[in-house]
Scaffold this active site. Structure first.
Site, PDB file in Angstrom:
ATOM      1  N   ASP A  92      82.139  68.739   1.223  1.00  0.00           N
ATOM      2  CA  ASP A  92      82.721  69.360   2.409  1.00  0.00           C
ATOM      3  C   ASP A  92      81.656  70.138   3.161  1.00  0.00           C
ATOM      4  O   ASP A  92      80.766  70.728   2.556  1.00  0.00           O
ATOM      5  CB  ASP A  92      83.888  70.289   2.035  1.00  0.00           C
ATOM      6  CG  ASP A  92      83.440  71.505   1.234  1.00  0.00           C
ATOM      7  OD1 ASP A  92      82.711  71.324   0.233  1.00  0.00           O
ATOM      8  OD2 ASP A  92      83.809  72.631   1.614  1.00  0.00           O
ATOM      9  N   SER A  93      81.724  70.093   4.493  1.00  0.00           N
ATOM     10  CA  SER A  93      80.816  70.833   5.372  1.00  0.00           C
ATOM     11  C   SER A  93      79.364  70.430   5.086  1.00  0.00           C
ATOM     12  O   SER A  93      78.992  69.267   5.264  1.00  0.00           O
ATOM     13  CB  SER A  93      81.046  72.335   5.197  1.00  0.00           C
ATOM     14  OG  SER A  93      80.380  73.070   6.186  1.00  0.00           O
ATOM     15  N   ALA A  94      78.540  71.375   4.616  1.00  0.00           N
ATOM     16  CA  ALA A  94      77.160  71.022   4.283  1.00  0.00           C
ATOM     17  C   ALA A  94      77.110  69.960   3.197  1.00  0.00           C
ATOM     18  O   ALA A  94      76.231  69.087   3.194  1.00  0.00           O
ATOM     19  CB  ALA A  94      76.401  72.271   3.827  1.00  0.00           C
ATOM     20  N   ALA A 112      84.408  65.789   4.079  1.00  0.00           N
ATOM     21  CA  ALA A 112      85.379  66.669   4.734  1.00  0.00           C
ATOM     22  C   ALA A 112      84.644  67.569   5.723  1.00  0.00           C
ATOM     23  O   ALA A 112      83.686  68.254   5.354  1.00  0.00           O
ATOM     24  CB  ALA A 112      86.126  67.511   3.698  1.00  0.00           C
ATOM     25  N   HIS A 129      88.022  75.286   9.560  1.00  0.00           N
ATOM     26  CA  HIS A 129      86.909  74.742   8.775  1.00  0.00           C
ATOM     27  C   HIS A 129      86.940  75.362   7.383  1.00  0.00           C
ATOM     28  O   HIS A 129      87.150  76.564   7.223  1.00  0.00           O
ATOM     29  CB  HIS A 129      85.604  75.098   9.487  1.00  0.00           C
ATOM     30  CG  HIS A 129      84.387  74.517   8.861  1.00  0.00           C
ATOM     31  ND1 HIS A 129      83.860  73.291   9.228  1.00  0.00           N
ATOM     32  CD2 HIS A 129      83.569  74.985   7.887  1.00  0.00           C
ATOM     33  CE1 HIS A 129      82.780  73.040   8.521  1.00  0.00           C
ATOM     34  NE2 HIS A 129      82.578  74.058   7.700  1.00  0.00           N
TER      35      HIS A 129
END
Length: 754
Positions: A422-424, A450, A698
């Site tokens: 997810d994200s990074a 994600a 987020h």
């Protein structure tokens, strides 16, 4: 969506309230009149703007089944704010004569939402500017400076406190707003007690004594939140986000999580090993340990499994987890281990490349281990700014290769492998797979990313304008994290003199080492392919050779490439890759309205060459009383590296990706990253899906147990991973029965009855 009923109702109730409070000579009455008058003016100006966006934002969707992009999100957020204003206005109209009506409180609420409308109006004007200057269908501004620089400058001076006080999280689901308020109060209390060299726990304890004033005074909270996001460095955000790593919070999260049999923290020593090539398993390639910045070092991982499987209680695995000792092995050996699973899930956590570990993401990883029946290996990669790019990529790639090589120790045969993050972590899933393709080793069967970041730089896009009001991802914080990963933020304890010189030179050196290693590995793989008997078609090898050579541009050529702008499209976005590009979608169909500024309800076409920002009708947004946020455009060529920003990768690299499944949030500042990356893969004919989650911020995976909406979104991610690991069996087509067989079946019961 037709917004006319919303605006009509708002105009009626605002005029009614203005007429009523004009009869009052009190100060509060004058505040109500001023607020409702301003609300009416904002509504009158916003109506044609939203109508205009509604006529064009479908052009930027991935497809008709996926209506999502930053323009839609901005319009949705503005309508949501107007709906809150309408609700509050109706409440005032219904209760203004009551003796229990709190005039001061309701006036302050209306003033806060009026300020929010003013700032949203400014964002919509900026979005119109992007709509005018961007190429058709492209969500990111294609130039390094110009409009992006203008947006960053505007962000630094715009007032943001109204979005962190009474209006905090108005755009999200109601069930998640109390949590966001708690986070905001904790953040500003933590910031007031923040000292860089104090422990996070001591600062958290001190924050408890100061949080009360921020809970009862929303204006004070908003102002302090704005001060923190404007001024504090990346080390503050590391300290705050890492509070989830403390034993107290981790224990509370663990008690609410799914119980599992196996949780083992592993430390893998930096030793090279061999992996077979995917094209010819009789040949192998050497996987070297990570070396960037600090030299060879161990890679830390966490193994999570719902049940004990063969290999997970082995002496070889225990040697990598000495902290657990013999007690853990004795408890495990009470039950016979299950056979290895054919599935394996490798996970890279989020945290902006600068914070958190697998420990803070463990709650939802436990759920994945149970529901999927697969061992989960989560990688604790080195964090920036102490270890900028490409250290995290090197460690994640090494961990992925190690998992393939030693899958039996993890309780898996790795017949089906999924990368998830997810994200990074979503960014690292994509770049690790790109690197695996360059090495020629086994690729994962699919990727679940994600809300990933695919463009690691400060670039203007409509969804990134939402950072002005996002309590979890303000633009200044986002830019600090991205700069830290790029190596331009000083690491903890570095002398000031190294701030500008040291990290960039280190990144250039280590990027060169990374690309040199890729060239050597790709050359070995290509040589093996070309030397293999029976291979007469060299098109694939040539494509990969071109891909690797394009990715391996050195810093000087990357700098020179910025001067060439003749054939850029959405892909290159000032990237150093010079492959032929054709990724922008088809221009809007004939008859689609062009991009305009709106003035007084009339459309006025903007001059393309106008670089100054002049708001129409003499409108001027609210300005911050804090020092302007120090957000600068990153000039280092490393930010254009496709292994840092996969959106900038050439076509030949992206064609090697397995199926990519993206789960994005409609209100996430990173939404445009997902839409544009999915569009590039779709245009290259690669399998890709984009699923959009509504009304959540987020990072919702870390909030998976918070409310019904986050549980549903987390369950969506689980379903996507299950589709990768356990694809449905293709059903063979059944031929329709012949007419003769139908007649025979119809006659049989009748004859039997006779």
């Amino acid at each position: 969506m037709d917004s006319r009923p919303l605006f009509q109702a708002l105009h009626v109730v605002a005029e009614d309230n203005v007429a009523f409070f004009r009869q009052s000579a009190s100060e509060t009455g004058r505040r109500f009149v001023a607020a409702f008058t301003a609300i009416g003016e904002h509504a009158r100006r916003l109506e044609p703007i939203l109508r205009h966006f509604a006529s064009v934002y479908h052009v930027f969707d991935l497809d008709e089944a996926t209506p999502a992009n930053g323009y839609r999100s901005l319009a949705q957020t503005t309508r949501c704010c107007l709906a809150h204003v309408l609700h509050k206005s109706r409440y005032v109209a219904a209760n203004r004569r009551s003796i229990f009506f709190r005039t001061g409180h309701n006036a302050a609420e209306l003033e806060a939402y009026c300020a929010a409308l003013s700032q949203l109006r400014a964002l919509l004007y900026l979005a119109q500017r992007l709509l005018t200057h961007n190429r058709p269908g492209c969500l990111f501004h294609h130039e390094e400076r110009g409009l992006t620089e203008l947006v960053l400058r505007e962000y630094g001076t715009l007032h943001k406190g109204c979005f962190y006080g009474r209006c905090l999280g108005f755009q999200f689901a109601p069930s998640i707003r109390p949590f966001l308020q708690t986070i905001a109060i904790s953040l500003v209390s933590f910031g007031e007690n923040y000292r860089r060299h104090d422990s996070g726990l001591s600062m958290a304890a001190g924050s408890l004594f100061t949080s009360g004033k921020f809970a009862i005074d929303p204006e004070l909270r908003g102002a302090e939140f704005e001060r923190i996001t404007q001024n504090l460095d990346v080390h503050f955000w590391k300290s705050f986000w890492n509070l989830t790593e403390t034993e107290l919070l981790a224990s509370v999260a663990s008690m609410a999580s799914t119980p599992v049999r196996v949780i083992r923290a592993l430390t893998v020593p930096p030793a090279p090993f061999e992996l077979p090539l995917a094209a010819d398993p009789s040949l192998s390639i050497t996987i070297s340990p990570p070396v960037a910045h600090t030299g060879p070092g161990p890679v830390h991982m966490r193994l999570i499994s719902h049940e004990l499987r063969e290999g997970q209680d082995s002496e070889a695995l225990s040697a990598l987890a000495p902290a657990e000792g013999p007690l853990g092995l004795e408890l495990w050996r009470k039950a016979a281990p299950a056979p290895p699973s054919p599935l394996l899930l490798v996970h890279f956590h989020g945290g902006g490349f600068v914070a958190q570990t697998s420990k803070s993401h463990e709650p939802y990883l436990r759920g994945w281990a149970q529901e999927l029946g697969a061992p989960v290996l989560s990688v604790d990669y080195a964090l920036a700014p102490e270890a900028p790019f490409p250290r995290a990529l090197e460690e994640c790639f090494y961990a992925y290769c190690w998992a393939l090589r030693h899958c039996r120790l993890l309780g898996s045969t790795a017949q089906r492998v999924c990368l998830a993050g997810d994200s990074a972590g979503g960014n690292l899933c994509l770049t690790v797979t790109m690197r695996a393709a360059a090495f020629g080793i086994q690729l994962p069967d699919g990727i679940m990313a994600a809300y990933p970041v695919t463009l690691v730089r400060a670039a203007a896009s409509p969804s990134r304008l939402l950072t002005l009001l996002d309590p979890l991802l303000p633009l200044s914080v986002l830019c600090k994290c991205l700069s830290a990963y790029a190596g331009t933020e000083p690491a903890e304890g570095e002398p000031p003199g190294l701030e500008k010189l040291g990290p960039v030179n280190m990144v250039r050196r280590d990027t060169a080492l990374l690309l040199q290693e890729l060239r050597q590995s790709a050359s070995a793989w290509l040589g093996a392919l070309l030397d293999s008997p029976g291979r007469s078609n060299g098109a694939g090898a040539e494509a990969m050779r071109t891909s690797v050579s394009e990715a391996a541009l050195d810093d000087d050529s990357a700098v020179k490439s910025r001067g060439s702008r003749k054939s850029q499209t959405c892909q290159d976005l000032s990237c150093g890759v010079s492959a032929p590009l054709a990724h922008a979608p088809a221009p809007p169909p004939q008859g689609s309205p062009p991009s305009f500024f709106l003035s007084g309800g009339q459309l006025e076409e903007e001059a393309p060459g106008d670089e100054g920002l002049q708001y129409p009708d003499g409108f001027e947004p609210l300005r911050s009383d804090q020092p302007s946020a120090s957000i600068t455009l990153e000039a280092s060529p490393v930010v254009k590296n496709p292994f840092m920003s996969p959106l900038l990768a050439p076509d030949s690299m992206l064609r090697g990706l397995p199926p990519v499944h993206i789960v994005a949030c409609a209100l996430d500042p990173m939404l445009d990253d997902s839409v544009m990356f999915a569009r590039r893969l779709r245009e290259l004919g690669r399998p890709v899906t984009l699923r959009i989650v509504q009304d959540l911020p987020h990072g919702f995976l870390s909030l998976s147990q918070l409310c019904r909406e986050t549980r549903q979104a987390a369950a969506l991610c689980t379903r996507v991973i299950r589709e990768i690991l356990l694809p449905p069996e293709p059903t063979p087509p059944t031929a329709p029965p012949s007419p003769h067989k139908h007649r025979k079946l119809e006659r049989t019961p009748h004859s039997g009855a006779a």
